[in-house]
Design a protein around this motif. Structure first.
Motif, PDB file in Angstrom:
ATOM      1  N   UNK A 130      20.876 -35.602  50.332  1.00  8.65           N
ATOM      2  CA  UNK A 130      19.978 -36.319  51.009  1.00  8.65           C
ATOM      3  C   UNK A 130      19.587 -35.512  52.267  1.00  8.65           C
ATOM      4  N   UNK A 131      18.388 -35.560  52.561  1.00 10.46           N
ATOM      5  CA  UNK A 131      17.669 -34.770  53.874  1.00 10.46           C
ATOM      6  C   UNK A 131      17.162 -35.803  54.534  1.00 10.46           C
ATOM      7  N   UNK A 132      17.177 -35.787  55.930  1.00 10.34           N
ATOM      8  CA  UNK A 132      16.495 -36.981  56.739  1.00 10.34           C
ATOM      9  C   UNK A 132      15.468 -36.335  57.850  1.00 10.34           C
ATOM     10  N   UNK A 133      14.519 -36.710  58.097  1.00 11.27           N
ATOM     11  CA  UNK A 133      13.483 -36.487  59.148  1.00 11.27           C
ATOM     12  C   UNK A 133      13.207 -37.505  60.199  1.00 11.27           C
ATOM     13  N   UNK A 134      13.644 -37.144  61.409  1.00 11.18           N
ATOM     14  CA  UNK A 134      13.467 -37.953  62.698  1.00 11.18           C
ATOM     15  C   UNK A 134      12.153 -38.599  62.717  1.00 11.18           C
ATOM     16  N   UNK A 135      11.848 -39.716  62.900  1.00 10.17           N
ATOM     17  CA  UNK A 135      10.571 -40.645  62.856  1.00 10.17           C
ATOM     18  C   UNK A 135      10.368 -40.873  64.486  1.00 10.17           C
ATOM     19  N   UNK A 136      11.566 -41.572  64.959  1.00 15.00           N
ATOM     20  CA  UNK A 136      11.253 -42.220  66.256  1.00 15.00           C
ATOM     21  C   UNK A 136      12.266 -42.949  66.678  1.00 15.00           C
ATOM     22  N   UNK A 137      12.144 -43.450  67.925  1.00 11.95           N
ATOM     23  CA  UNK A 137      13.066 -44.138  68.771  1.00 11.95           C
ATOM     24  C   UNK A 137      12.434 -44.875  70.039  1.00 11.95           C
ATOM     25  N   UNK A 138      12.594 -46.202  70.328  1.00 13.76           N
ATOM     26  CA  UNK A 138      12.297 -46.395  71.635  1.00 13.76           C
ATOM     27  C   UNK A 138      13.187 -46.532  72.713  1.00 13.76           C
ATOM     28  N   UNK A 198      13.928 -40.369  54.706  1.00 16.31           N
ATOM     29  CA  UNK A 198      14.663 -39.765  53.874  1.00 16.31           C
ATOM     30  C   UNK A 198      13.582 -38.794  52.657  1.00 16.31           C
ATOM     31  N   UNK A 199      14.377 -37.701  52.087  1.00 22.22           N
ATOM     32  CA  UNK A 199      13.592 -37.165  51.094  1.00 22.22           C
ATOM     33  C   UNK A 199      13.594 -38.067  49.769  1.00 22.22           C
ATOM     34  N   UNK A 200      14.255 -39.193  49.886  1.00 21.64           N
ATOM     35  CA  UNK A 200      14.434 -40.188  48.503  1.00 21.64           C
ATOM     36  C   UNK A 200      13.223 -41.240  48.897  1.00 21.64           C
ATOM     37  N   UNK A 201      12.461 -41.196  49.814  1.00 21.49           N
ATOM     38  CA  UNK A 201      11.587 -42.096  49.940  1.00 21.49           C
ATOM     39  C   UNK A 201      12.125 -43.321  50.544  1.00 21.49           C
TER      40      UNK A 201
END
Length: 68
Positions: free
Chosen positions: A1-9, A21-24
């Motif tokens: 599985x690969x992950x992409x950063x979306x964000x943080x507050x 993730x690349x798995x949706x």
């Protein structure tokens, strides 16, 4: 599985942080909820599962970005 950063507050890379993730799916990085009363409110917790607290504003911000 690969992950992409979306964000943080949070500031300076602290948690909670959301990833896509690349798995949706979405992965939440954050401090585990350890309060026994709060944990007692959870339903059907499987082995290996945990709870992470996420500010509502983080979910709203990420939803805006992902759905845009």
């Amino acid at each position: 599985m690969r992950m992409r950063f979306l964000g943080s507050t949070s500031e300076a890379g602290a948690c909670p942080t959301l990833y896509e993730t690349d798995r949706g799916t979405i992965v939440v990085q954050g401090l585990q909820v350890t309060d026994p009363e709060a944990l007692a409110d959870l339903r059907d917790v499987l082995d290996g599962e945990g709870a992470v607290e996420v500010p509502r504003e983080l979910l709203v911000e990420i939803a805006r970005r992902v759905l845009a």
